[in-house]
Design a protein around this motif. Structure first.
Motif, PDB file in Angstrom:
ATOM      1  N   GLY B 228       0.784  -1.226   0.000  1.00 56.33           N
ATOM      2  CA  GLY B 228       0.000   0.000   0.000  1.00 56.33           C
ATOM      3  C   GLY B 228       0.815   1.274   0.000  1.00 56.33           C
ATOM      4  O   GLY B 228       0.251   2.366   0.064  1.00 56.33           O
ATOM      5  N   VAL B 229       2.106   1.142  -0.073  1.00 53.84           N
ATOM      6  CA  VAL B 229       2.962   2.339  -0.083  1.00 53.84           C
ATOM      7  C   VAL B 229       3.871   2.282  -1.307  1.00 53.84           C
ATOM      8  O   VAL B 229       4.534   1.272  -1.537  1.00 53.84           O
ATOM      9  CB  VAL B 229       3.819   2.426   1.195  1.00 53.84           C
ATOM     10  CG1 VAL B 229       4.778   3.617   1.110  1.00 53.84           C
ATOM     11  CG2 VAL B 229       2.929   2.538   2.419  1.00 53.84           C
ATOM     12  N   GLN B 230       3.841   3.338  -2.077  1.00 58.71           N
ATOM     13  CA  GLN B 230       4.721   3.400  -3.244  1.00 58.71           C
ATOM     14  C   GLN B 230       5.566   4.682  -3.180  1.00 58.71           C
ATOM     15  O   GLN B 230       5.048   5.767  -2.929  1.00 58.71           O
ATOM     16  CB  GLN B 230       3.920   3.412  -4.546  1.00 58.71           C
ATOM     17  CG  GLN B 230       4.818   3.547  -5.784  1.00 58.71           C
ATOM     18  CD  GLN B 230       4.050   3.432  -7.075  1.00 58.71           C
ATOM     19  OE1 GLN B 230       4.039   2.390  -7.707  1.00 58.71           O
ATOM     20  NE2 GLN B 230       3.404   4.520  -7.468  1.00 58.71           N
ATOM     21  N   LEU B 231       6.842   4.497  -3.395  1.00 57.02           N
ATOM     22  CA  LEU B 231       7.759   5.633  -3.477  1.00 57.02           C
ATOM     23  C   LEU B 231       8.253   5.743  -4.913  1.00 57.02           C
ATOM     24  O   LEU B 231       8.533   4.722  -5.557  1.00 57.02           O
ATOM     25  CB  LEU B 231       8.949   5.432  -2.541  1.00 57.02           C
ATOM     26  CG  LEU B 231       8.638   5.316  -1.054  1.00 57.02           C
ATOM     27  CD1 LEU B 231       9.889   4.896  -0.285  1.00 57.02           C
ATOM     28  CD2 LEU B 231       8.091   6.623  -0.516  1.00 57.02           C
ATOM     29  N   ARG B 232       8.340   6.984  -5.376  1.00 50.89           N
ATOM     30  CA  ARG B 232       8.885   7.184  -6.716  1.00 50.89           C
ATOM     31  C   ARG B 232       9.881   8.338  -6.687  1.00 50.89           C
ATOM     32  O   ARG B 232       9.705   9.316  -5.953  1.00 50.89           O
ATOM     33  CB  ARG B 232       7.775   7.516  -7.727  1.00 50.89           C
ATOM     34  CG  ARG B 232       6.789   6.390  -7.914  1.00 50.89           C
ATOM     35  CD  ARG B 232       6.230   6.308  -9.310  1.00 50.89           C
ATOM     36  NE  ARG B 232       5.704   7.552  -9.838  1.00 50.89           N
ATOM     37  CZ  ARG B 232       5.244   7.687 -11.077  1.00 50.89           C
ATOM     38  NH1 ARG B 232       5.273   6.653 -11.907  1.00 50.89           N
ATOM     39  NH2 ARG B 232       4.765   8.826 -11.504  1.00 50.89           N
ATOM     40  N   ALA B 233      10.886   8.214  -7.476  1.00 52.45           N
ATOM     41  CA  ALA B 233      11.840   9.308  -7.658  1.00 52.45           C
ATOM     42  C   ALA B 233      12.159   9.361  -9.141  1.00 52.45           C
ATOM     43  O   ALA B 233      12.245   8.317  -9.807  1.00 52.45           O
ATOM     44  CB  ALA B 233      13.118   9.076  -6.857  1.00 52.45           C
ATOM     45  N   ALA B 234      12.303  10.574  -9.651  1.00 54.59           N
ATOM     46  CA  ALA B 234      12.497  10.696 -11.098  1.00 54.59           C
ATOM     47  C   ALA B 234      13.279  11.945 -11.435  1.00 54.59           C
ATOM     48  O   ALA B 234      13.325  12.904 -10.667  1.00 54.59           O
ATOM     49  CB  ALA B 234      11.138  10.730 -11.808  1.00 54.59           C
ATOM     50  N   ALA B 235      13.896  11.881 -12.586  1.00 54.27           N
ATOM     51  CA  ALA B 235      14.537  13.067 -13.164  1.00 54.27           C
ATOM     52  C   ALA B 235      13.738  13.450 -14.407  1.00 54.27           C
ATOM     53  O   ALA B 235      13.491  12.611 -15.279  1.00 54.27           O
ATOM     54  CB  ALA B 235      15.986  12.770 -13.537  1.00 54.27           C
ATOM     55  N   TRP B 236      13.331  14.700 -14.436  1.00 52.49           N
ATOM     56  CA  TRP B 236      12.528  15.212 -15.546  1.00 52.49           C
ATOM     57  C   TRP B 236      13.428  16.072 -16.421  1.00 52.49           C
ATOM     58  O   TRP B 236      14.042  17.028 -15.937  1.00 52.49           O
ATOM     59  CB  TRP B 236      11.359  16.014 -15.007  1.00 52.49           C
ATOM     60  CG  TRP B 236      10.524  16.696 -16.052  1.00 52.49           C
ATOM     61  CD1 TRP B 236       9.718  16.099 -16.972  1.00 52.49           C
ATOM     62  CD2 TRP B 236      10.401  18.101 -16.258  1.00 52.49           C
ATOM     63  NE1 TRP B 236       9.106  17.045 -17.757  1.00 52.49           N
ATOM     64  CE2 TRP B 236       9.509  18.286 -17.337  1.00 52.49           C
ATOM     65  CE3 TRP B 236      10.960  19.222 -15.654  1.00 52.49           C
ATOM     66  CZ2 TRP B 236       9.163  19.538 -17.811  1.00 52.49           C
ATOM     67  CZ3 TRP B 236      10.613  20.475 -16.128  1.00 52.49           C
ATOM     68  CH2 TRP B 236       9.717  20.630 -17.190  1.00 52.49           C
ATOM     69  N   MET B 237      13.490  15.732 -17.686  1.00 51.13           N
ATOM     70  CA  MET B 237      14.447  16.373 -18.594  1.00 51.13           C
ATOM     71  C   MET B 237      13.709  17.106 -19.714  1.00 51.13           C
ATOM     72  O   MET B 237      13.137  16.450 -20.602  1.00 51.13           O
ATOM     73  CB  MET B 237      15.372  15.299 -19.181  1.00 51.13           C
ATOM     74  CG  MET B 237      16.232  14.632 -18.106  1.00 51.13           C
ATOM     75  SD  MET B 237      16.929  13.036 -18.603  1.00 51.13           S
ATOM     76  CE  MET B 237      15.537  11.933 -18.333  1.00 51.13           C
ATOM     77  N   PRO B 238      13.720  18.436 -19.685  1.00 47.77           N
ATOM     78  CA  PRO B 238      13.047  19.215 -20.745  1.00 47.77           C
ATOM     79  C   PRO B 238      13.913  19.251 -22.005  1.00 47.77           C
ATOM     80  O   PRO B 238      14.709  20.173 -22.212  1.00 47.77           O
ATOM     81  CB  PRO B 238      12.882  20.595 -20.103  1.00 47.77           C
ATOM     82  CG  PRO B 238      13.988  20.705 -19.119  1.00 47.77           C
ATOM     83  CD  PRO B 238      14.287  19.302 -18.635  1.00 47.77           C
TER      84      PRO B 238
END
Lengths: 235, 268
Positions: B228-238
């Motif tokens: 029931g727990v989700q962690l997300r990490a991301a790099a957003w590249m324009p």
């Protein structure tokens, strides 16, 4: 007369027309005197900035030349004006300059634009002194015309000596009616006076007031053009 | 956030589960019995799964950065339908100050299909606007509009392919660089790869026009540390900005900014 079917094209054609010119200028004008103690420095311009967008507090910087010190105040903006209100009333009998800086464009924010004409320094004074700001050859028979730094009385104008070449004229000035030129609200006052002396483009005009003289070469201009010049007018 | 999740859960509980629900809310490829939070991209929204609340943060760092956006979002299923709402808060640079404003209220309604999900995505400008933007043009810069969207996903072992297309019309104050009223067509494609049961890699390529950063890519990690727990990490590249295309006209090509995103989702 346009054929009926072509009327439907009018909105499209209107979209191709250039946008209406926007008017920008500064008050007071460069060199104006007798500025009231509570006067708000104003840059009039149209902008698309939202009213709630915080101003650039460094966009107008004011320097007190008499005190050799910066003047603290508040810069505010709305969709028509950029203003500077000093924290304390303008010191009397002082000379000031105020500089309008170009906006700092942020990468993730509204487009900040100011017409280049309103940028840069200009001066004003709270002194009640009268001095000529601009001289030119009037379009009316080549008269010598002078813009003064504040409203002048008839007696003050009678004391002005205008010299062209070897000829000096004192008195007999006529004032240009302000109704003939664009005169924005909020201007603290000025005088344009002309003397009937023969003057050609490039002639040197000397204006003497009391024990001071101002000298410059003149060109043919209109009063409206001169006011636009000193107000850094565009549009 | 707990209140939001309880409300979403209570709303979702009003509808008894059906056999069709079970079929259309299939768990993601997590490999065991963890709570089936749906696989999603970044432009591609999470559709399906349980009621959930997400706290998402985006920090845009670099020379042209300086914007931080925190978004609280909740979603709740009801039969084949899913309702979602989100409110972003943004901190941003102004010429002489740092400001905080409220982005646009997002209200989404999705219908889950066997192959394709379709949805309506509404945006409503609230007070105290934030004059900046983040991932997508309609989210933060004050504006109101509605979009029709379709999404689809295809699972093949540990890999899930996701796609999205949408078109919306938005009205904003006539403040450049936003073009007043504008249409926005967007599309995205993502790949989620789950080499282990409780973690995955997500890569997404998205395009949108009109948008201040029309082409961007996102690369992220997701993990389900507990049920029931989700962690997300991301790099957003324009990518378009890096290539020299900016909302104020062409800019010098280069590495101007990078978005760093982290989110926490609680679902049950």
């Amino acid at each position: 007369m346009l054929p009926y079917r072509m009327l439907s094209l009018l909105p499209l054609l209107a979209g191709c027309l250039p946008p209406p010119e926007e008017t920008s200028y500064r008050l007071p004008f460069d060199g104006q005197s007798a500025i009231p103690a509570d006067y708000v420095l104003t840059v009039v311009r149209q902008t698309t900035l939202p009213d709630d967008y915080p101003p650039d507090t460094d966009q107008i910087q004011v320097w007190d030349w008499t005190a050799s010190a910066p003047v603290a105040g508040e810069v505010a903006t709305d969709d028509q004006t950029l203003t500077f209100t000093p924290d304390a009333p303008w010191a009397s009998e002082h000379d000031f300059s105020w500089t309008v800086r170009p906006p700092v464009q942020l990468a993730r924010g509204p487009v900040l634009e100011l017409p280049p004409t309103v940028l840069g320094p200009a001066g004003f004074s709270t002194r009640n002194a009268l001095w000529p700001v601009w001289g030119w050859r009037g379009a009316n028979a080549g008269d010598a015309c002078v813009l003064f730094s504040r409203e002048a009385t008839a007696d003050e104008l009678d004391a002005v000596a205008v010299t062209v070449g070897d000829a000096t004229v004192t008195g007999g000035a006529y004032a240009v009616a302000m109704a003939d030129v664009e005169h924005p609200p909020g201007d603290p006052g000025l005088t344009i006076a002309c003397w009937r002396v023969p003057l050609a483009d490039g002639d040197t005009l000397t204006v003497t007031l009391g024990d001071q003289s101002w000298v410059g070469a003149v060109q043919t201009q209109s009063a409206g053009d001169v006011l636009r010049e000193v107000r850094q007018w565009s549009g | 956030m707990v209140w939001l999740m309880l409300a979403a859960r209570a709303w979702a509980d009003d509808t008894p589960a059906t056999a069709d629900d079970e079929e259309t809310t299939a768990p993601a490829a997590t490999g065991d019995d963890v709570v089936p939070l749906p696989v999603a991209g970044f432009a591609i929204r999470p559709v399906g799964g349980p009621a959930a609340v997400t706290l998402d943060t985006l920090f845009i760092v670099g020379g042209t950065g300086g914007t931080q956006i925190a978004t609280v979002a909740a979603r709740a299923p009801r039969g084949d339908w899913q309702f979602g709402a989100a409110v972003p808060l943004a901190a941003y640079r102004a010429p002489s100050s740092h400001e905080v404003g409220v982005g646009n209220l997002g209200a989404d309604l999705w219908h889950r299909g066997r192959r394709v999900d379709w949805g309506l995505e509404g945006r409503l400008a609230l007070g105290a606007p934030a004059w900046t933007w983040g991932y997508a043009a309609p989210d933060v810069w004050p504006g109101t509009g509605l979009a029709v969207a379709v999404q689809s996903s295809q699972e093949a072992g540990p890999v899930t392919l996701l796609g999205r297309a949408a078109f919306g019309i938005y009205g904003t104050p006539d403040v450049p660089p936003f073009p007043g009223t504008y249409g926005r067509l967007d599309g995205a494609f993502a790949v989620d790869w789950s080499p282990v049961a409780r973690a995955g890699l997500v890569g997404e390529l998205a395009w949108a026009g009109w948008d201040p950063t029309p082409v961007d890519a996102t690369l992220g990690l997701r993990a389900l540390p507990i049920d029931g727990v989700q962690l997300r990490a991301a790099a957003w590249m324009p990518l378009s900005l890096w290539a020299g295309g900016g909302p104020y006209g062409d800019v010098t090509a280069g590495f101007h900014e990078l978005g760093l995103s982290a989110s926490l989702t609680l679902g049950r």
